[in-house]
Design a protein around this motif. Sequence first.
Motif, mmCIF file in Angstrom:
data_model
loop_
_atom_site.group_PDB
_atom_site.id
_atom_site.type_symbol
_atom_site.label_atom_id
_atom_site.label_comp_id
_atom_site.label_asym_id
_atom_site.label_seq_id
_atom_site.Cartn_x
_atom_site.Cartn_y
_atom_site.Cartn_z
ATOM 1 N N THR A 1 6.299 -4.290 14.277
ATOM 2 C CA THR A 1 6.035 -2.992 14.865
ATOM 3 C C THR A 1 5.494 -2.028 13.812
ATOM 4 O OG1 THR A 1 7.855 -3.345 16.408
ATOM 5 C CG2 THR A 1 7.079 -1.092 16.142
ATOM 6 N N PRO A 2 4.409 -1.320 14.128
ATOM 7 C CA PRO A 2 3.867 -0.354 13.163
ATOM 8 C C PRO A 2 4.905 0.718 12.826
ATOM 9 C CG PRO A 2 2.323 -0.738 14.951
ATOM 10 C CD PRO A 2 3.599 -1.406 15.332
ATOM 11 N N LYS A 3 4.830 1.244 11.615
ATOM 12 C CA LYS A 3 5.823 2.219 11.160
ATOM 13 C C LYS A 3 5.146 3.345 10.392
ATOM 14 C CE LYS A 3 6.820 -0.679 7.157
ATOM 15 N NZ LYS A 3 5.809 -1.628 7.463
ATOM 16 N N ARG A 4 5.929 4.389 10.145
ATOM 17 C CA ARG A 4 5.463 5.512 9.331
ATOM 18 C C ARG A 4 5.861 5.276 7.889
ATOM 19 N NH1 ARG A 4 8.025 11.103 8.458
ATOM 20 N NH2 ARG A 4 9.489 10.495 10.054
ATOM 21 N N ILE A 5 4.938 5.565 6.992
ATOM 22 C CA ILE A 5 5.149 5.413 5.554
ATOM 23 C C ILE A 5 4.900 6.770 4.907
ATOM 24 C CG2 ILE A 5 4.279 4.308 3.450
ATOM 25 C CD1 ILE A 5 3.357 1.978 5.364
ATOM 26 N N GLN A 6 5.779 7.179 4.007
ATOM 27 C CA GLN A 6 5.596 8.453 3.321
ATOM 28 C C GLN A 6 4.620 8.280 2.162
ATOM 29 O OE1 GLN A 6 9.125 10.307 1.778
ATOM 30 N NE2 GLN A 6 8.043 12.178 1.233
ATOM 31 N N LEU A 7 3.560 9.092 2.163
ATOM 32 C CA LEU A 7 2.611 9.083 1.059
ATOM 33 C C LEU A 7 3.306 9.556 -0.214
ATOM 34 C CD1 LEU A 7 -0.463 10.657 2.880
ATOM 35 C CD2 LEU A 7 -0.311 8.323 1.999
ATOM 36 N N SER A 8 2.805 9.120 -1.339
ATOM 37 C CA SER A 8 3.423 9.483 -2.616
ATOM 38 C C SER A 8 2.351 9.631 -3.692
ATOM 39 C CB SER A 8 4.420 8.398 -3.038
ATOM 40 O OG SER A 8 4.937 8.665 -4.317
ATOM 41 N N ARG A 9 2.629 10.509 -4.649
ATOM 42 C CA ARG A 9 1.745 10.661 -5.809
ATOM 43 C C ARG A 9 2.372 10.037 -7.062
ATOM 44 N NH1 ARG A 9 0.839 15.924 -3.276
ATOM 45 N NH2 ARG A 9 -1.309 15.986 -2.581
ATOM 46 N N LYS A 10 3.444 9.298 -6.864
ATOM 47 C CA LYS A 10 4.103 8.661 -8.010
ATOM 48 C C LYS A 10 3.173 7.647 -8.662
ATOM 49 C CE LYS A 10 8.835 9.080 -6.356
ATOM 50 N NZ LYS A 10 10.006 8.377 -5.857
ATOM 51 N N LYS A 11 3.285 7.583 -9.960
ATOM 52 C CA LYS A 11 2.460 6.646 -10.721
ATOM 53 C C LYS A 11 2.700 5.219 -10.217
ATOM 54 C CE LYS A 11 1.352 5.251 -15.399
ATOM 55 N NZ LYS A 11 1.601 5.466 -16.809
ATOM 56 N N GLY A 12 1.614 4.533 -9.939
ATOM 57 C CA GLY A 12 1.696 3.154 -9.500
ATOM 58 C C GLY A 12 1.815 2.965 -7.984
ATOM 59 N N TRP A 13 2.111 4.047 -7.238
ATOM 60 C CA TRP A 13 2.249 3.894 -5.784
ATOM 61 C C TRP A 13 0.876 3.709 -5.163
ATOM 62 C CZ3 TRP A 13 0.655 5.921 -1.133
ATOM 63 C CH2 TRP A 13 1.385 5.527 -0.003
ATOM 64 N N ARG A 14 0.774 2.798 -4.245
ATOM 65 C CA ARG A 14 -0.473 2.548 -3.521
ATOM 66 C C ARG A 14 -0.168 2.492 -2.031
ATOM 67 N NH1 ARG A 14 -2.589 4.066 -7.415
ATOM 68 N NH2 ARG A 14 -3.583 2.857 -9.030
ATOM 69 N N LYS A 15 -1.091 3.020 -1.269
ATOM 70 C CA LYS A 15 -0.978 2.935 0.188
ATOM 71 C C LYS A 15 -1.080 1.458 0.566
ATOM 72 C CE LYS A 15 -4.513 4.201 2.524
ATOM 73 N NZ LYS A 15 -5.438 3.812 3.514
ATOM 74 N N PRO A 16 -0.174 0.975 1.415
ATOM 75 C CA PRO A 16 -0.228 -0.433 1.810
ATOM 76 C C PRO A 16 -1.556 -0.780 2.485
ATOM 77 C CG PRO A 16 1.866 0.543 2.451
ATOM 78 C CD PRO A 16 0.994 1.666 1.980
ATOM 79 N N GLU A 17 -2.004 -1.972 2.238
ATOM 80 C CA GLU A 17 -3.260 -2.438 2.829
ATOM 81 C C GLU A 17 -3.181 -2.366 4.355
ATOM 82 O OE1 GLU A 17 -6.007 -6.448 2.980
ATOM 83 O OE2 GLU A 17 -4.659 -6.152 1.275
ATOM 84 N N GLY A 18 -4.218 -1.825 4.958
ATOM 85 C CA GLY A 18 -4.288 -1.726 6.414
ATOM 86 C C GLY A 18 -3.654 -0.465 6.979
ATOM 87 N N ALA A 19 -2.870 0.246 6.176
ATOM 88 C CA ALA A 19 -2.247 1.484 6.651
ATOM 89 C C ALA A 19 -3.296 2.594 6.697
ATOM 90 C CB ALA A 19 -1.098 1.883 5.740
ATOM 91 N N ILE A 20 -3.102 3.532 7.610
ATOM 92 C CA ILE A 20 -4.045 4.633 7.793
ATOM 93 C C ILE A 20 -3.349 5.951 7.499
ATOM 94 C CG2 ILE A 20 -5.452 5.877 9.490
ATOM 95 C CD1 ILE A 20 -5.858 3.225 10.927
#
Length: 149
Positions: A5-24
């Motif tokens: 099931t699709p979910k909400r992910i909190q964006l982050s500016r932390k070093k090394g954090w990347r938006k998961p592939e396919g997430a919008i």
Amino acid sequence: MTDETPKRIQLSRKKGWRKPEGAISVSRPGQFGNPFAIGVRVPVWWRGRDRIQRGNIETETNEQAVAYFRDWMNGVVDVDDWPRPYLPLIRGRDLCCWCPADQPCHADVLLELANPSPLVERVKEKQLMSPVSGVSVKISVSPVNGDHP
């Protein structure tokens, strides 16, 4: 994107954090952003009993911003110069926003509307028998923003 099931992910500016592939990303600015920002007056219009009504909405809390967003997505109010998002573009995808995970977020509304439960999908095409009156009731769910089954 995964098969779950699709979910909400909190964006982050932390070093090394990347938006998961396919997430919008559904943050502002962008086509999926919430026009109802806390402390910002948003010009809106809605259909009154006998005429078009105009006004401004200013939200004070996340809860209000999300409630107004839901009303907007369901066609209760319209926002000047801000088109509603086209939901098929985000169907089945994880959505990213800056809102903390423990607070309400318009991404939750987008996830709900873009990924209706199987029951909602079945109800779109069914006639149901009212348990109270025994009358057959045809139920139809209006598509949001041109989203046709």
